[in-house]
Each structure stands twice: as C-alpha cells, then as structure tokens.
Enzyme design. Structure first.
Site, PDB file in Angstrom:
ATOM      1  N   ASP A  92      13.094  18.452   6.393  1.00 20.19           N
ATOM      2  CA  ASP A  92      14.451  18.984   6.398  1.00 20.19           C
ATOM      3  C   ASP A  92      15.059  18.806   5.011  1.00 20.19           C
ATOM      4  O   ASP A  92      14.524  18.104   4.161  1.00 20.19           O
ATOM      5  CB  ASP A  92      15.294  18.348   7.493  1.00 20.19           C
ATOM      6  CG  ASP A  92      15.486  16.856   7.324  1.00 20.19           C
ATOM      7  OD1 ASP A  92      15.146  16.330   6.244  1.00 20.19           O
ATOM      8  OD2 ASP A  92      15.967  16.207   8.264  1.00 20.19           O
ATOM      9  N   SER A  93      16.185  19.452   4.792  1.00 17.51           N
ATOM     10  CA  SER A  93      16.724  19.543   3.436  1.00 17.51           C
ATOM     11  C   SER A  93      17.635  18.393   3.043  1.00 17.51           C
ATOM     12  O   SER A  93      17.931  18.209   1.871  1.00 17.51           O
ATOM     13  CB  SER A  93      17.515  20.846   3.303  1.00 17.51           C
ATOM     14  OG  SER A  93      18.653  20.816   4.155  1.00 17.51           O
ATOM     15  N   GLY A  94      18.133  17.645   4.021  1.00 18.09           N
ATOM     16  CA  GLY A  94      19.126  16.612   3.762  1.00 18.09           C
ATOM     17  C   GLY A  94      20.517  16.994   4.206  1.00 18.09           C
ATOM     18  O   GLY A  94      21.438  16.180   4.138  1.00 18.09           O
ATOM     19  N   GLY A  95      20.694  18.237   4.691  1.00 25.28           N
ATOM     20  CA  GLY A  95      22.019  18.697   5.086  1.00 25.28           C
ATOM     21  C   GLY A  95      22.632  17.899   6.220  1.00 25.28           C
ATOM     22  O   GLY A  95      23.834  17.633   6.229  1.00 25.28           O
ATOM     23  N   PHE A  96      21.804  17.507   7.194  1.00 26.21           N
ATOM     24  CA  PHE A  96      22.350  16.743   8.323  1.00 26.21           C
ATOM     25  C   PHE A  96      22.870  15.393   7.861  1.00 26.21           C
ATOM     26  O   PHE A  96      23.933  14.940   8.296  1.00 26.21           O
ATOM     27  CB  PHE A  96      21.288  16.545   9.399  1.00 26.21           C
ATOM     28  CG  PHE A  96      21.771  15.711  10.557  1.00 26.21           C
ATOM     29  CD1 PHE A  96      22.547  16.277  11.555  1.00 26.21           C
ATOM     30  CD2 PHE A  96      21.466  14.357  10.639  1.00 26.21           C
ATOM     31  CE1 PHE A  96      23.025  15.504  12.611  1.00 26.21           C
ATOM     32  CE2 PHE A  96      21.932  13.578  11.688  1.00 26.21           C
ATOM     33  CZ  PHE A  96      22.712  14.165  12.675  1.00 26.21           C
ATOM     34  N   ASP A 147      21.563  23.250   3.326  1.00 34.06           N
ATOM     35  CA  ASP A 147      22.674  23.902   4.015  1.00 34.06           C
ATOM     36  C   ASP A 147      23.811  22.912   4.188  1.00 34.06           C
ATOM     37  O   ASP A 147      23.678  21.721   3.932  1.00 34.06           O
ATOM     38  CB  ASP A 147      22.230  24.432   5.381  1.00 34.06           C
ATOM     39  CG  ASP A 147      21.820  23.311   6.330  1.00 34.06           C
ATOM     40  OD1 ASP A 147      21.265  22.299   5.848  1.00 34.06           O
ATOM     41  OD2 ASP A 147      22.016  23.440   7.552  1.00 34.06           O
ATOM     42  N   GLN A 190      24.033  29.269  10.298  1.00 35.59           N
ATOM     43  CA  GLN A 190      25.174  28.422  10.627  1.00 35.59           C
ATOM     44  C   GLN A 190      26.270  29.284  11.256  1.00 35.59           C
ATOM     45  O   GLN A 190      26.093  30.477  11.446  1.00 35.59           O
ATOM     46  CB  GLN A 190      25.682  27.690   9.378  1.00 35.59           C
ATOM     47  CG  GLN A 190      24.727  26.630   8.837  1.00 35.59           C
ATOM     48  CD  GLN A 190      24.612  25.420   9.742  1.00 35.59           C
ATOM     49  OE1 GLN A 190      25.367  25.257  10.705  1.00 35.59           O
ATOM     50  NE2 GLN A 190      23.659  24.542   9.456  1.00 35.59           N
ATOM     51  N   GLY A 217      23.394  23.539  12.994  1.00 31.49           N
ATOM     52  CA  GLY A 217      24.771  23.305  13.382  1.00 31.49           C
ATOM     53  C   GLY A 217      25.016  23.183  14.864  1.00 31.49           C
ATOM     54  O   GLY A 217      26.153  23.350  15.322  1.00 31.49           O
ATOM     55  N   ASP A 267      12.733  19.744  16.978  1.00 32.89           N
ATOM     56  CA  ASP A 267      12.494  18.365  16.551  1.00 32.89           C
ATOM     57  C   ASP A 267      13.608  17.497  17.087  1.00 32.89           C
ATOM     58  O   ASP A 267      14.717  17.977  17.331  1.00 32.89           O
ATOM     59  CB  ASP A 267      12.462  18.256  15.022  1.00 32.89           C
ATOM     60  CG  ASP A 267      13.877  18.222  14.439  1.00 32.89           C
ATOM     61  OD1 ASP A 267      14.399  17.124  14.160  1.00 32.89           O
ATOM     62  OD2 ASP A 267      14.488  19.306  14.280  1.00 32.89           O
TER      63      ASP A 267
END
Length: 382
Positions: A92-96, A147, A190, A217, A267
């Site tokens: 994952d990108s780190g957005g969460f 994101d 999103q 989201g 996931d």
C-alpha cells in the site's frame, strides 16, 4: 496493455472469479491478501502462510520506510528475499497511515509531511517518493498510488477535495511509475459515500489508465450497511477487464457481500489481530476461546481446513493456551484464521463457477445469524 493479464473465468450476477497472472505466480480471484505490515504476517512463518493457500501478501510502505527503511531492504535484496516470500506482494502507498496519524501529519498539494510514530523524526512522502519506495526499493509486484482518504462521516467538501487531490496524485504516481513489465500500478477510487464523487473519481482514474483499480475510503467509520450501499454501484464504475480491490476489508460477512457485488481482491489485519486476542473465525461465526465452555471441548476448530492449527488441536487445548497467555495460542489461532479466510475465498470461487453465489451468500449470512445474531449479516442478506 496492462502489466499483468487478468482473465475472468466465470460470472454469477455481479460476482466473478478469475486469475491475475503476475511474474511471480497466479493470483486466483476473489483473493484475500494476508497483511504483512512490517515484512511479516504477525506470528506466522512464510511457510505457514503459504500452507493456507494464500497467493499474495500485502506489505506496508509507511512502516517499512521507517523501519528497517526501504533503502536497507533494497540493499538486502528487496522485500521478497528479505522476508523469504517468493509469491507476489502488493504494497500500500501509506495513505491510510496518513489518515490515521492525522494529528502528526500535514497534507498539502505537493506532499504529506508527518512525524514518525517511532521516534518523532520528520518525513516527507510525495506520490513520486511512494512509487520509488514500493517499486524500486521494496520491489513490489503490485504498487499502489499515493492517495488521500478521510474518515467518515465527512463533509461533501472535504470528501471532494480529498478525491480530486487523490486523482492528481494518481497522475503523478503514473508518471513516476512509467512502464514496467514485471510490476503493476493500481489507482485508487475515492469519494466517500457520495455516488457522484465516486463516479468522477472512476472517470479520472480511467483517463490516466492503471493496471488495476482499488476502492478506497471505506471501512473507515461508515458502517457495514453504508459500505454495502456504496458497493452496490462503485465496482461497476471501474473497468470490467481489470481487477477491483477493496482496501482494508474486512470481516467475513463484509467480504462475502463485496464479492457478491463484483469485488476481486481484499486485505485486512483482522485474521491475525483476532488470533492474538483469542478469537477464531469459523463458518458459524467467531469463537472466543477464552470462554469457559471450551474448557473440555475436544473437537478441532475445523477438520476440513488443511492446516494443522485448524484440524489437529482441540478447542480445549487452545482455550488452555489462551488462558495461560502462551504464545503458541496466538500462533495457532492466527494460522487458523488466515486459513479460514483462504477457505472462504476458495468456496466463493467455486460458488461463482457453479452459478450458486446467491445461495452461498444467503446460507453464509444465515449461519452467522444463528451463531451470534450478527446485525451486519442480517441487514446485508436479509
């Protein structure tokens, strides 16, 4: 041409089953990705995870960039070699984490600036840096765009701002990623629970063009019913010929309802988190192994699931391990839970191929209701 071919072999209503072919092996869909946050699925070896039937794992960019650092993972041969997992990995990108650490992070058009939860050090994450970490330093097979997501409920203005910034960051992520034969890039839809924002997001992403598309989201405070209402339309806004990934979901009933609505990949940390707290997931709902009713129960968790944790240990023994605080209890319950989630995906793949997904969905929800009166199961499939 997408980096990885995706073939849908059968459909049943909106539900579908197929295969995503990667350079490190095939991913059977619907697929559940165990979460290996810091380069490990908590409490389990990669051999144990492979034995559950998992085709792909998820790694976390935020945690790995802080410790041991993405540069160190690269020097040690990349994430696959580092953790000894030869099958595909999605990062994952780190957005969460940006959202969950909102008190110590700041979002601008250019980047996200945040403080490490480990030592307070300051870091800057841009769409370009996120791609570099995932694709070049970690060596991910599937890379996610950076994101911005917001906790729900959110004002329409805030949801729209985050969605449009995510689309612009998607464009920057695509430019940084370029063209790669052995890696794929997924964009992230999103828009909160607003159908028009979701549609705008999907259209923007398709103009950019990605190898796969995620629904982001959700599972951030909106509740099960609201999530299902979004999934009634959101997957259909995304290209039918590419995989659809619902990020961070979830409970078995959530996954069944999402597959029924056309989602391919999932996931969640739930299987191992539950295992560490004495909970086992089953076809008849979750079992709390701390409960005294298991003190002398000699039956296994599930003799049909082909891992030792599910078929070879009695509930009485597992109860003893949990009550005694033994680490083995956490290991066995986490292993069983991952295996159960994989068995659930396999059953749904078979149900779709045999044109009985509707019956499977209703039977599954009914068993959940009988076991524990789950409100979510009753609302979604009643």
């Amino acid at each position: 041409m997408a980096a990885f071919p995706f073939t849908v072999h059968a459909t049943d209503g909106k539900a579908r089953t197929g295969v995503l072919e990667t350079s490190r092996g095939a991913i059977r869909t619907p697929a559940f990705m165990p979460v290996g946050t810091a380069g490990t699925v908590k409490a389990l070896t990669v051999e144990q995870v492979a034995a559950t039937g998992a085709d792909i794992l998820l790694g976390n960019t935020y945690h790995l960039m802080l410790r041991p650092t993405a540069e160190r993972v690269r020097r040690l041969g990349g994430l696959h070699r580092f953790m000894r997992w030869e099958r595909p990995i999605l990062t994952d990108s780190g957005g969460f984490q940006v959202m969950s650490l909102s008190q110590i992070s700041k979002v601008t058009e250019e980047s996200v600036t945040f403080q490490s939860h480990l030592d307070g050090s300051r870091h800057v994450l841009t769409p370009e840096r996120s791609i570099q970490i995932q694709a070049d330093l970690l060596g991910s097979d599937i890379v996610m765009q950076l994101d911005e997501l917001v906790a729900l409920p959110a004002t329409p203005e805030k949801a729209a701002e985050a969605m449009r910034r995510s689309a612009r960051w998607g464009q920057r992520s695509k430019a940084a990623f370029g063209t790669r034969e052995a890696q794929a890039l997924f964009g992230i839809q999103q828009g909160g629970t607003d159908e028009m924002l979701r549609r705008e997001s999907a259209e923007r992403l398709q103009e950019i063009g990605f190898d796969g598309y995620a629904i982001g989201g959700l599972a951030v405070g909106e509740g099960h019913q609201a999530m299902c209402e979004v999934l009634d339309y959101a997957p259909g806004m995304l290209p039918v010929e590419r995989p659809r990934y619902l990020m961070g979901v979830g409970k078995p009933i959530d996954i069944v309802e999402a597959v029924y609505r056309g989602v391919d990949m999932f996931d969640c940390v739930l299987p191992t988190r539950s295992g560490r707290h004495g909970q086992a997931w089953t076809w008849d709902g979750p079992l709390n192994l701390k409960n005294a009713r298991f003190t002398e129960d000699e039956s296994p968790l599930d003799p049909t699931i082909p891992v030792s944790a599910s078929r070879d240990y009695s509930k009485a023994y597992l109860h003893h391990l949990v009550k005694a605080g033994e680490i083995l209890g956490q290991v066995l319950l986490s292993w069983h839970n991952i295996a159960f989630f994989q068995a659930l995906m396999a059953e749904m793949r078979a149900a779709i191929a045999e044109n009985r997904m509707e019956a499977f969905r209703r039977d599954f929800a009914a068993r959940q209701r009988r076991a524990g009166g789950w409100d979510s199961a009753e609302r979604s499939a009643g």
